[in-house]
Design a protein around this motif. Structure first.
Motif, mmCIF file in Angstrom:
data_model
loop_
_atom_site.group_PDB
_atom_site.id
_atom_site.type_symbol
_atom_site.label_atom_id
_atom_site.label_comp_id
_atom_site.label_asym_id
_atom_site.label_seq_id
_atom_site.Cartn_x
_atom_site.Cartn_y
_atom_site.Cartn_z
ATOM 1 N N SER A 151 -20.194 54.446 28.055
ATOM 2 C CA SER A 151 -21.071 53.345 27.646
ATOM 3 C C SER A 151 -21.651 53.607 26.262
ATOM 4 O O SER A 151 -21.695 54.742 25.786
ATOM 5 C CB SER A 151 -22.206 53.176 28.653
ATOM 6 O OG SER A 151 -23.120 54.256 28.541
ATOM 7 N N ARG A 152 -22.114 52.545 25.663
ATOM 8 C CA ARG A 152 -22.733 52.647 24.339
ATOM 9 C C ARG A 152 -23.945 53.578 24.384
ATOM 10 O O ARG A 152 -24.168 54.375 23.484
ATOM 11 C CB ARG A 152 -23.123 51.260 23.849
ATOM 12 C CG ARG A 152 -23.753 51.261 22.497
ATOM 13 C CD ARG A 152 -24.192 49.850 22.104
ATOM 14 N NE ARG A 152 -24.442 49.833 20.697
ATOM 15 C CZ ARG A 152 -23.907 48.983 19.858
ATOM 16 N NH1 ARG A 152 -23.090 48.068 20.295
ATOM 17 N NH2 ARG A 152 -24.189 49.039 18.591
ATOM 18 N N GLU A 177 -13.694 52.186 19.527
ATOM 19 C CA GLU A 177 -14.488 51.170 20.217
ATOM 20 C C GLU A 177 -13.575 50.318 21.085
ATOM 21 O O GLU A 177 -12.482 49.943 20.678
ATOM 22 C CB GLU A 177 -15.233 50.311 19.205
ATOM 23 C CG GLU A 177 -16.261 49.414 19.832
ATOM 24 C CD GLU A 177 -17.148 48.722 18.817
ATOM 25 O OE1 GLU A 177 -18.130 48.115 19.246
ATOM 26 O OE2 GLU A 177 -16.850 48.781 17.605
ATOM 27 N N CYS A 178 -14.029 50.038 22.305
ATOM 28 C CA CYS A 178 -13.259 49.232 23.249
ATOM 29 C C CYS A 178 -14.043 47.959 23.557
ATOM 30 O O CYS A 178 -15.065 47.689 22.953
ATOM 31 C CB CYS A 178 -13.029 50.007 24.542
ATOM 32 S SG CYS A 178 -12.156 51.553 24.300
ATOM 33 N N GLN A 179 -13.597 47.225 24.532
ATOM 34 C CA GLN A 179 -14.289 46.005 24.943
ATOM 35 C C GLN A 179 -15.538 46.359 25.739
ATOM 36 O O GLN A 179 -15.718 47.475 26.196
ATOM 37 C CB GLN A 179 -13.366 45.150 25.800
ATOM 38 C CG GLN A 179 -12.140 44.681 25.055
ATOM 39 C CD GLN A 179 -11.188 43.944 25.985
ATOM 40 O OE1 GLN A 179 -11.445 43.774 27.163
ATOM 41 N NE2 GLN A 179 -10.065 43.504 25.439
ATOM 42 N N ASP A 180 -16.403 45.376 25.908
ATOM 43 C CA ASP A 180 -17.599 45.499 26.750
ATOM 44 C C ASP A 180 -18.529 46.624 26.311
ATOM 45 O O ASP A 180 -19.101 47.323 27.144
ATOM 46 C CB ASP A 180 -17.218 45.709 28.212
ATOM 47 C CG ASP A 180 -16.351 44.582 28.761
ATOM 48 O OD1 ASP A 180 -16.516 43.439 28.296
ATOM 49 O OD2 ASP A 180 -15.521 44.864 29.627
ATOM 50 N N GLU A 181 -18.671 46.784 25.015
ATOM 51 C CA GLU A 181 -19.560 47.813 24.460
ATOM 52 C C GLU A 181 -19.253 49.203 25.000
ATOM 53 O O GLU A 181 -20.150 50.014 25.226
ATOM 54 C CB GLU A 181 -21.022 47.449 24.703
ATOM 55 C CG GLU A 181 -21.465 46.227 23.948
ATOM 56 C CD GLU A 181 -22.955 46.019 23.964
ATOM 57 O OE1 GLU A 181 -23.688 46.916 24.436
ATOM 58 O OE2 GLU A 181 -23.394 44.968 23.494
ATOM 59 N N GLN A 182 -18.015 49.490 25.227
ATOM 60 C CA GLN A 182 -17.565 50.803 25.682
ATOM 61 C C GLN A 182 -16.856 51.500 24.528
ATOM 62 O O GLN A 182 -16.344 50.856 23.617
ATOM 63 C CB GLN A 182 -16.599 50.662 26.857
ATOM 64 C CG GLN A 182 -17.207 50.040 28.088
ATOM 65 C CD GLN A 182 -17.473 51.067 29.154
ATOM 66 O OE1 GLN A 182 -16.707 51.993 29.330
ATOM 67 N NE2 GLN A 182 -18.564 50.905 29.863
ATOM 68 N N ARG A 205 -13.614 56.582 28.854
ATOM 69 C CA ARG A 205 -14.457 55.502 28.351
ATOM 70 C C ARG A 205 -15.899 55.773 28.739
ATOM 71 O O ARG A 205 -16.184 56.202 29.855
ATOM 72 C CB ARG A 205 -14.008 54.167 28.929
ATOM 73 C CG ARG A 205 -12.728 53.698 28.315
ATOM 74 C CD ARG A 205 -12.425 52.306 28.782
ATOM 75 N NE ARG A 205 -11.252 51.830 28.062
ATOM 76 C CZ ARG A 205 -11.026 50.570 27.792
ATOM 77 N NH1 ARG A 205 -11.873 49.660 28.197
ATOM 78 N NH2 ARG A 205 -9.945 50.224 27.141
#
Length: 129
Positions: free
Chosen positions: A78-79, A54-59, A76
């Motif tokens: 998107s969710r 999991e990364c920042q900004d729901e990525q 990367r």
């Protein structure tokens, strides 16, 4: 020869008669991203995640691989894309489990049939157990 703009493409085509025409193709808004379970190299619907984080900004950062052509990528996503991939993986798991159940049932039926014939022929001995 073709000219590219952001909203259309113009291409000149020479016909067999010698006349030339220009074909203008207007481009729609950018299309939705490719589903993650589809291989961009061979179009196989069997792409699978090897690693994820999991990364920042729901990525999510996913490492993906195609078992058919061994295409490999890390990127990367998107969710929403990841949730669609999870849904496809769940569907694949359900299909595999259903196939396993049918195969197990078929094998057990075959074994019961062989055992029944052996009992009827009186070839089962105590040493068999």
């Amino acid at each position: 020869m073709s000219q590219k703009n952001t909203d259309h493409t113009v291409r000149r085509i020479v016909l067999p008669s010698g006349r030339s025409i220009e074909v203008v193709r207007f481009h729609d808004a950018p299309s939705a991203p490719r589903p993650l379970h589809i291989c961009p190299s061979c179009a196989s619907p069997l792409v699978q995640p090897l690693a994820w984080q999991e990364c920042q900004d729901e990525q999510w950062e996913l490492e993906l691989e195609c078992p058919n052509c061994l295409w490999h990528d890390t990127g990367r996503h998107s969710r929403g894309q990841v949730e669609q991939l999870e849904d496809r993986l769940d569907e694949g798991l359900a299909t595999l489990l259903a196939d396993l159940q049918r195969l197990t049932q078929t094998n057990m039926s075959d074994e019961v049939e062989v055992f029944s014939r052996a009992l009827a022929a009186d070839v089962i001995l105590p040493e068999d157990f």
